[in-house]
Design a protein around this motif. Structure first.
Motif, PDB file in Angstrom:
ATOM      1  N   LYS A 116      -3.807 -72.496 123.734  1.00  0.00           N
ATOM      2  CA  LYS A 116      -4.578 -72.256 122.519  1.00  0.00           C
ATOM      3  C   LYS A 116      -3.923 -71.152 121.696  1.00  0.00           C
ATOM      4  N   VAL A 117      -4.313 -71.124 120.428  1.00  0.00           N
ATOM      5  CA  VAL A 117      -3.874 -70.090 119.505  1.00  0.00           C
ATOM      6  C   VAL A 117      -5.125 -69.473 118.893  1.00  0.00           C
ATOM      7  N   ARG A 118      -5.169 -68.129 118.900  1.00  0.00           N
ATOM      8  CA  ARG A 118      -6.309 -67.422 118.320  1.00  0.00           C
ATOM      9  C   ARG A 118      -5.839 -66.634 117.095  1.00  0.00           C
ATOM     10  N   PHE A 119      -6.566 -66.786 116.001  1.00  0.00           N
ATOM     11  CA  PHE A 119      -6.306 -66.044 114.777  1.00  0.00           C
ATOM     12  C   PHE A 119      -7.433 -65.033 114.588  1.00  0.00           C
ATOM     13  N   ARG A 120      -7.056 -63.804 114.259  1.00  0.00           N
ATOM     14  CA  ARG A 120      -8.047 -62.765 113.944  1.00  0.00           C
ATOM     15  C   ARG A 120      -7.572 -61.994 112.719  1.00  0.00           C
ATOM     16  N   PRO A 121      -8.518 -61.469 111.938  1.00  0.00           N
ATOM     17  CA  PRO A 121      -8.117 -60.695 110.762  1.00  0.00           C
ATOM     18  C   PRO A 121      -7.449 -59.380 111.158  1.00  0.00           C
ATOM     19  N   SER A 122      -6.570 -58.901 110.290  1.00  0.00           N
ATOM     20  CA  SER A 122      -5.880 -57.649 110.568  1.00  0.00           C
ATOM     21  C   SER A 122      -6.753 -56.435 110.260  1.00  0.00           C
ATOM     22  N   SER A 123      -7.845 -56.635 109.510  1.00  0.00           N
ATOM     23  CA  SER A 123      -8.807 -55.556 109.257  1.00  0.00           C
ATOM     24  C   SER A 123     -10.189 -56.168 109.084  1.00  0.00           C
ATOM     25  N   SER A 124     -11.208 -55.336 109.123  1.00  0.00           N
ATOM     26  CA  SER A 124     -12.582 -55.836 109.037  1.00  0.00           C
ATOM     27  C   SER A 124     -12.942 -56.344 107.647  1.00  0.00           C
ATOM     28  N   SER A 125     -12.110 -56.094 106.657  1.00  0.00           N
ATOM     29  CA  SER A 125     -12.419 -56.581 105.321  1.00  0.00           C
ATOM     30  C   SER A 125     -12.034 -58.047 105.124  1.00  0.00           C
ATOM     31  N   TYR A 126     -11.323 -58.617 106.082  1.00  0.00           N
ATOM     32  CA  TYR A 126     -10.941 -60.027 105.990  1.00  0.00           C
ATOM     33  C   TYR A 126     -11.737 -60.835 107.008  1.00  0.00           C
ATOM     34  N   TYR A 127     -12.476 -61.788 106.543  1.00  0.00           N
ATOM     35  CA  TYR A 127     -13.228 -62.719 107.369  1.00  0.00           C
ATOM     36  C   TYR A 127     -13.595 -63.896 106.491  1.00  0.00           C
ATOM     37  N   ILE A 128     -14.167 -64.931 107.088  1.00  0.00           N
ATOM     38  CA  ILE A 128     -14.614 -66.076 106.292  1.00  0.00           C
ATOM     39  C   ILE A 128     -16.087 -65.866 105.997  1.00  0.00           C
ATOM     40  N   ALA A 129     -16.398 -65.495 104.771  1.00  0.00           N
ATOM     41  CA  ALA A 129     -17.760 -65.174 104.366  1.00  0.00           C
ATOM     42  C   ALA A 129     -18.633 -66.423 104.341  1.00  0.00           C
ATOM     43  N   LEU A 130     -19.930 -66.216 104.399  1.00  0.00           N
ATOM     44  CA  LEU A 130     -20.899 -67.303 104.323  1.00  0.00           C
ATOM     45  C   LEU A 130     -20.688 -68.088 103.037  1.00  0.00           C
ATOM     46  N   GLY A 131     -20.607 -69.408 103.155  1.00  0.00           N
ATOM     47  CA  GLY A 131     -20.460 -70.275 102.006  1.00  0.00           C
ATOM     48  C   GLY A 131     -19.032 -70.375 101.479  1.00  0.00           C
ATOM     49  N   SER A 132     -18.059 -69.893 102.227  1.00  0.00           N
ATOM     50  CA  SER A 132     -16.676 -69.974 101.754  1.00  0.00           C
ATOM     51  C   SER A 132     -15.784 -70.586 102.819  1.00  0.00           C
ATOM     52  N   SER A 133     -14.549 -70.843 102.430  1.00  0.00           N
ATOM     53  CA  SER A 133     -13.566 -71.377 103.371  1.00  0.00           C
ATOM     54  C   SER A 133     -12.250 -70.646 103.165  1.00  0.00           C
ATOM     55  N   LEU A 134     -11.380 -70.767 104.151  1.00  0.00           N
ATOM     56  CA  LEU A 134     -10.080 -70.114 104.095  1.00  0.00           C
ATOM     57  C   LEU A 134      -9.033 -71.066 104.638  1.00  0.00           C
ATOM     58  N   ALA A 135      -7.973 -71.277 103.878  1.00  0.00           N
ATOM     59  CA  ALA A 135      -6.877 -72.150 104.288  1.00  0.00           C
ATOM     60  C   ALA A 135      -5.663 -71.291 104.617  1.00  0.00           C
ATOM     61  N   GLY A 136      -4.682 -71.903 105.265  1.00  0.00           N
ATOM     62  CA  GLY A 136      -3.432 -71.208 105.537  1.00  0.00           C
ATOM     63  C   GLY A 136      -3.161 -70.927 106.994  1.00  0.00           C
ATOM     64  N   TYR A 137      -4.010 -71.417 107.884  1.00  0.00           N
ATOM     65  CA  TYR A 137      -3.737 -71.311 109.318  1.00  0.00           C
ATOM     66  C   TYR A 137      -2.749 -72.425 109.663  1.00  0.00           C
ATOM     67  N   VAL A 138      -1.629 -72.086 110.275  1.00  0.00           N
ATOM     68  CA  VAL A 138      -0.602 -73.069 110.578  1.00  0.00           C
ATOM     69  C   VAL A 138      -0.171 -72.912 112.031  1.00  0.00           C
ATOM     70  N   VAL A 139      -0.078 -74.041 112.740  1.00  0.00           N
ATOM     71  CA  VAL A 139       0.481 -74.051 114.095  1.00  0.00           C
ATOM     72  C   VAL A 139       1.550 -75.127 114.133  1.00  0.00           C
ATOM     73  N   GLN A 140       2.756 -74.717 114.527  1.00  0.00           N
ATOM     74  CA  GLN A 140       3.876 -75.646 114.678  1.00  0.00           C
ATOM     75  C   GLN A 140       4.080 -75.888 116.164  1.00  0.00           C
ATOM     76  N   PHE A 141       4.374 -77.148 116.521  1.00  0.00           N
ATOM     77  CA  PHE A 141       4.476 -77.509 117.933  1.00  0.00           C
ATOM     78  C   PHE A 141       5.441 -78.664 118.121  1.00  0.00           C
ATOM     79  N   THR A 142       5.856 -78.841 119.367  1.00  0.00           N
ATOM     80  CA  THR A 142       6.681 -79.982 119.742  1.00  0.00           C
ATOM     81  C   THR A 142       5.766 -81.007 120.381  1.00  0.00           C
ATOM     82  N   TRP A 143       5.856 -82.246 119.927  1.00  0.00           N
ATOM     83  CA  TRP A 143       4.996 -83.333 120.400  1.00  0.00           C
ATOM     84  C   TRP A 143       5.740 -84.109 121.476  1.00  0.00           C
ATOM     85  N   ALA A 144       5.140 -84.253 122.634  1.00  0.00           N
ATOM     86  CA  ALA A 144       5.800 -84.881 123.782  1.00  0.00           C
ATOM     87  C   ALA A 144       5.525 -86.373 123.893  1.00  0.00           C
ATOM     88  N   VAL A 145       4.763 -86.939 122.967  1.00  0.00           N
ATOM     89  CA  VAL A 145       4.403 -88.349 123.009  1.00  0.00           C
ATOM     90  C   VAL A 145       5.205 -89.075 121.934  1.00  0.00           C
TER      91      VAL A 145
END
Length: 190
Positions: A116-145
């Motif tokens: 698994k990969v866990r993302f956390r904000p670098s400070s308490s001022s960054y979070y996903i507020a109620l009623g909003s969304s945040l894009a830009g989380y990226v995970v690159q991987f090798t697919w074995a199938v």
């Protein structure tokens, strides 16, 4: 009419008993993904129904996480790979959106294959507020199938006091803008 009253009351009573008392109108959170394959011409978006592409086996997910019900905001995003413990993918790298620089990769513990990969904000001022969304989380991987395109995954979005675990789903296709036209130009075609 008086003969129908007991029947109507029975139907209403049965109807009320079949409706759950604590049904939520909205989900608590939502995570959508866009899937990309790295081929000879760079990153190409793929959908789960697409045929398996030729070329390498390097893939990436781009995620967007939404918070619909957590008043204090989402403070962690965890995405799971190989949840069924079948070796399908191996970790390559991850990238976080602005303000979410704390990325932790949890490798499989032998003999298991899940990671698994866990993302956390670098400070308490960054979070996903109620009623909003945040894009830009990226995970690159090798697919074995070699014959199946990667699909949905398990995720967990956490607040300081609770969490919501669910399954990701594909984001709608990207829309291509079209040339603006007028009714007169359309009518002239016919």
């Amino acid at each position: 009419m008086t003969k129908m009253l007991p029947f109507l009351l029975t139907v209403l009573l049965v109807g009320f008993l079949l409706v759950p008392l604590s049904a939520d109108a909205l989900p608590e959170t939502d995570v959508q993904y866009k899937l990309y394959h790295q081929g000879d011409s760079g990153w190409v978006r793929h959908n789960p129904g697409d045929p398996f592409p030729s070329g390498g086996n390097v893939w990436k997910y781009e995620y967007s996480a939404a918070n619909y019900q957590f008043a204090y905001g989402v403070e962690q995003f965890i995405i799971f790979f190989n949840s069924n413990n079948v070796l399908r993918s191996t970790y390559s790298s991850a990238q976080a959106p602005t303000g979410w620089a704390a990325i932790t990769y949890f490798q499989p513990i032998a003999p298991n294959n899940n990671w698994k990969v866990r993302f956390r904000p670098s400070s308490s001022s960054y979070y996903i507020a109620l009623g909003s969304s945040l894009a830009g989380y990226v995970v690159q991987f090798t697919w074995a199938v070699s014959d199946t395109v990667p699909g949905s995954q398990n995720y967990d979005l956490k607040t300081s006091s609770t969490s919501d675990a669910d399954v990701t789903h594909e984001a709608p296709p990207d829309m291509t803008s079209v040339e603006a036209t007028t009714w007169g130009r359309i009518k002239a075609l016919f």
